[in-house]
Scaffold this motif. Structure first.
Motif, PDB file in Angstrom:
ATOM      1  N   GLU A   1      84.571  29.302  57.832  1.00  0.00           N
ATOM      2  CA  GLU A   1      83.891  29.802  56.620  1.00  0.00           C
ATOM      3  C   GLU A   1      84.441  29.119  55.366  1.00  0.00           C
ATOM      4  OE1 GLU A   1      83.981  34.128  56.400  1.00  0.00           O
ATOM      5  OE2 GLU A   1      83.439  34.254  58.515  1.00  0.00           O
ATOM      6  N   ILE A   2      85.764  29.007  55.273  1.00  0.00           N
ATOM      7  CA  ILE A   2      86.385  28.405  54.072  1.00  0.00           C
ATOM      8  C   ILE A   2      86.040  26.912  54.002  1.00  0.00           C
ATOM      9  CG2 ILE A   2      88.602  27.781  53.004  1.00  0.00           C
ATOM     10  CD1 ILE A   2      89.698  30.486  53.987  1.00  0.00           C
ATOM     11  N   TRP A   3      86.039  26.261  55.137  1.00  0.00           N
ATOM     12  CA  TRP A   3      85.709  24.823  55.162  1.00  0.00           C
ATOM     13  C   TRP A   3      84.289  24.619  54.647  1.00  0.00           C
ATOM     14  CZ3 TRP A   3      88.241  20.520  55.133  1.00  0.00           C
ATOM     15  CH2 TRP A   3      87.597  19.332  55.447  1.00  0.00           C
ATOM     16  N   GLU A   4      83.394  25.465  55.125  1.00  0.00           N
ATOM     17  CA  GLU A   4      81.979  25.344  54.744  1.00  0.00           C
ATOM     18  C   GLU A   4      81.798  25.728  53.266  1.00  0.00           C
ATOM     19  OE1 GLU A   4      77.973  26.385  54.152  1.00  0.00           O
ATOM     20  OE2 GLU A   4      79.298  28.075  54.579  1.00  0.00           O
TER      21      GLU A   4
ATOM     22  N   GLN B   1      86.388  20.585  50.395  1.00  0.00           N
ATOM     23  CA  GLN B   1      87.203  20.097  49.268  1.00  0.00           C
ATOM     24  C   GLN B   1      88.518  20.850  49.077  1.00  0.00           C
ATOM     25  OE1 GLN B   1      84.828  19.402  45.598  1.00  0.00           O
ATOM     26  NE2 GLN B   1      83.085  19.729  46.950  1.00  0.00           N
ATOM     27  N   ILE B   2      88.776  21.865  49.885  1.00  0.00           N
ATOM     28  CA  ILE B   2      90.020  22.645  49.756  1.00  0.00           C
ATOM     29  C   ILE B   2      91.248  21.723  49.888  1.00  0.00           C
ATOM     30  CG2 ILE B   2      89.747  23.305  52.220  1.00  0.00           C
ATOM     31  CD1 ILE B   2      91.547  25.698  51.679  1.00  0.00           C
ATOM     32  N   THR B   3      92.210  21.916  48.966  1.00  0.00           N
ATOM     33  CA  THR B   3      93.463  21.133  49.033  1.00  0.00           C
ATOM     34  C   THR B   3      94.647  22.004  49.443  1.00  0.00           C
ATOM     35  OG1 THR B   3      93.883  21.551  46.675  1.00  0.00           O
ATOM     36  CG2 THR B   3      92.732  19.484  47.242  1.00  0.00           C
TER      37      THR B   3
ATOM     38  N   SER C   1      97.770  31.410  60.226  1.00  0.00           N
ATOM     39  CA  SER C   1      97.909  30.435  61.306  1.00  0.00           C
ATOM     40  C   SER C   1      96.560  29.977  61.835  1.00  0.00           C
ATOM     41  CB  SER C   1      98.726  31.020  62.461  1.00  0.00           C
ATOM     42  OG  SER C   1      99.956  31.512  61.993  1.00  0.00           O
ATOM     43  N   GLY C   2      95.674  30.932  62.111  1.00  0.00           N
ATOM     44  CA  GLY C   2      94.372  30.578  62.665  1.00  0.00           C
ATOM     45  C   GLY C   2      93.522  29.818  61.663  1.00  0.00           C
ATOM     46  N   THR C   3      93.534  30.288  60.412  1.00  0.00           N
ATOM     47  CA  THR C   3      92.746  29.629  59.363  1.00  0.00           C
ATOM     48  C   THR C   3      93.271  28.214  59.141  1.00  0.00           C
ATOM     49  OG1 THR C   3      92.451  31.789  58.325  1.00  0.00           O
ATOM     50  CG2 THR C   3      91.939  29.880  56.967  1.00  0.00           C
ATOM     51  N   ALA C   4      94.597  28.094  59.054  1.00  0.00           N
ATOM     52  CA  ALA C   4      95.212  26.787  58.797  1.00  0.00           C
ATOM     53  C   ALA C   4      94.973  25.821  59.955  1.00  0.00           C
ATOM     54  CB  ALA C   4      96.711  26.956  58.576  1.00  0.00           C
ATOM     55  N   ARG C   5      95.038  26.331  61.163  1.00  0.00           N
ATOM     56  CA  ARG C   5      94.832  25.432  62.313  1.00  0.00           C
ATOM     57  C   ARG C   5      93.447  24.802  62.243  1.00  0.00           C
ATOM     58  NH1 ARG C   5      96.369  27.493  68.238  1.00  0.00           N
ATOM     59  NH2 ARG C   5      98.463  27.311  67.348  1.00  0.00           N
TER      60      ARG C   5
ATOM     61  N   GLN D   1      90.398  19.684  60.409  1.00  0.00           N
ATOM     62  CA  GLN D   1      89.374  18.974  59.614  1.00  0.00           C
ATOM     63  C   GLN D   1      90.035  17.977  58.662  1.00  0.00           C
ATOM     64  OE1 GLN D   1      86.505  20.086  60.945  1.00  0.00           O
ATOM     65  NE2 GLN D   1      87.867  21.605  61.886  1.00  0.00           N
ATOM     66  N   ASN D   2      91.152  18.410  58.057  1.00  0.00           N
ATOM     67  CA  ASN D   2      91.856  17.554  57.091  1.00  0.00           C
ATOM     68  C   ASN D   2      93.352  17.880  57.122  1.00  0.00           C
ATOM     69  OD1 ASN D   2      92.987  16.266  54.927  1.00  0.00           O
ATOM     70  ND2 ASN D   2      91.705  17.251  53.363  1.00  0.00           N
ATOM     71  N   PRO D   3      94.133  17.036  57.772  1.00  0.00           N
ATOM     72  CA  PRO D   3      95.570  17.329  57.933  1.00  0.00           C
ATOM     73  C   PRO D   3      96.337  17.333  56.615  1.00  0.00           C
ATOM     74  CG  PRO D   3      94.968  15.262  59.045  1.00  0.00           C
ATOM     75  CD  PRO D   3      93.700  15.824  58.467  1.00  0.00           C
TER      76      PRO D   3
END
Ligand code: PMP
Length: 344
Positions: free
Chosen positions: A168-171, A176-178, A191-195, A200-202
């Motif tokens: 959801e956050i990616w979409e 563009q999230i940094t 943990s789950g959100t960050a994984r 998508q973007n390390p």
């Protein structure tokens, strides 16, 4: 007009897909753009709806639950509410062992949602038979056809957020999230959100919020549990006195600690500046943003997502009570806010 009733089939269909809302006034002096993922929009008013439905539906898929089964959990309140809500719709019995630190509103609310609630002392060790862990384990052993959610040690907790909050956050940020800033209790949310986001973007930076009195930050830095870090604190749902396996410490770049007093004042400030009536840990997460900004972690191109885990209505007798704030000494500890005068 189309002849179709536009209704959800039940309340559970509203779980997830929470809004991302730009923060405007409280971030005025901070560098970067800040967006809150407002988890109070879940039907159970917190992020815990996501793990309740995911864990219970996984148990159903594995054949562990049938009509009339019992679901048992230890909880600071929010997970309990979510499990109680899911249990009602799906026809299960819900038993909750909660800490005496939980607010009276939360306990009454759980009972109103049909849960059987056991209140256990907060300041005993996890292996003490009176602790909510041991009480829940005993009830699980004694109750036929029961499952124990065990959110601190259940990998499905993290998976729920990997499958929902992360995408959801990616979409919502169009990738563009940094930075992701989130409170860590069980660690499932962060943990789950960050994984998902780092897949998508390390380069996305992930910062966990911990409480003074909790071991998580020190454990992340040293790999050992330092019992000297443990002492009582007021924020509910944030930090821990043990190491939860539901946390992926590798995926978190750093932890930052926040105080009880500043987090409480910051929650009240969010309500007054952004018109969002949020819970105590939302104040903690926002307080972390202020501290990170002062440490120059962000720049003008930063797009920071902060998770606001629950709703302020659960804390009427705590952070939104001037009397409670005064009793804690929080007005003296932090003079940023004047006590509200009651007008007749
Ligand atoms: N805020 C509140 C109010 C919570 O109840 C919790 C869960 N304990 C958290 C934050 C932290 O979320 P998580 O357990 O996913 O780390």
């Amino acid at each position: 007009m189309e002849n179709k009733i536009k209704a959800y089939n039940n309340i559970l269909e509203l779980i997830g897909k929470t809004p991302l809302v730009k923060l405007n006034r409280i971030t005025e002096n901070l560098t970067g753009d800040f967006y809150a993922k407002v988890e109070a929009f879940n039907p159970g008013h917190s992020s815990k709806d996501r793990i309740a439905i995911h864990i219970i539906e996984e148990a159903e898929r594995k054949g562990l639950l049938k009509e009339g089964s019992t679901i048992i959990e230890t909880t600071s309140g929010n997970t309990g509410f979510s499990i109680a809500m899911v249990s009602i719709i799906k026809g299960y019995k819900c038993i909750l062992a909660v800490s005496s630190k939980s607010s009276a509103d939360k306990i009454d609310m759980l009972r109103s949602m049909g849960a059987e609630v056991y209140v256990c002392p907060a300041h005993v060790s996890a292996d003490d038979p009176r602790s909510y862990y041991q009480v829940a384990k005993r009830l699980h052993d004694e109750t036929k056809n029961s499952i124990y959610i065990n959110q601190y040690f259940n990998e499905l907790n993290m998976e729920a957020h990997y499958r929902s909050t992360g995408p959801e956050i990616w979409e919502q940020t169009s990738g563009q999230i940094t930075h992701l800033v989130a409170c860590s209790g069980t660690g499932g949310t962060i943990s789950g959100t960050a994984r998902f986001l780092k897949e998508q973007n390390p380069n996305i930076k992930v910062i966990g919020v911990d409480a003074y009195g909790s071991v998580l930050k020190k454990y992340h830095e040293t790999g050992t549990l330092d019992t000297n870090e443990i002492y009582p604190y007021r924020i509910e749902g944030l930090g821990k006195n043990l190491i939860p396996t539901a946390t992926d410490f590798e995926i978190i770049d750093e932890f930052i600690k926040v105080s009880d007093a500043e987090s409480a004042h910051t929650a009240r400030e969010i309500s007054k500046t952004e018109g969002m009536f949020v819970g105590y840990t939302s104040g903690a997460a926002m307080q972390a943003l202020k501290q990170l900004d002062a440490m120059e972690v962000f720049d003008k191109d930063s797009k920071v997502v902060v998770i606001f885990p629950d709703h302020g209505s659960r804390y009427m007798s705590k952070i939104y009570s001037d009397q409670w704030m005064e009793d804690q000494g929080f007005f003296e500890a932090n003079q940023v806010e004047e006590k509200q005068e009651i007008q007749y």
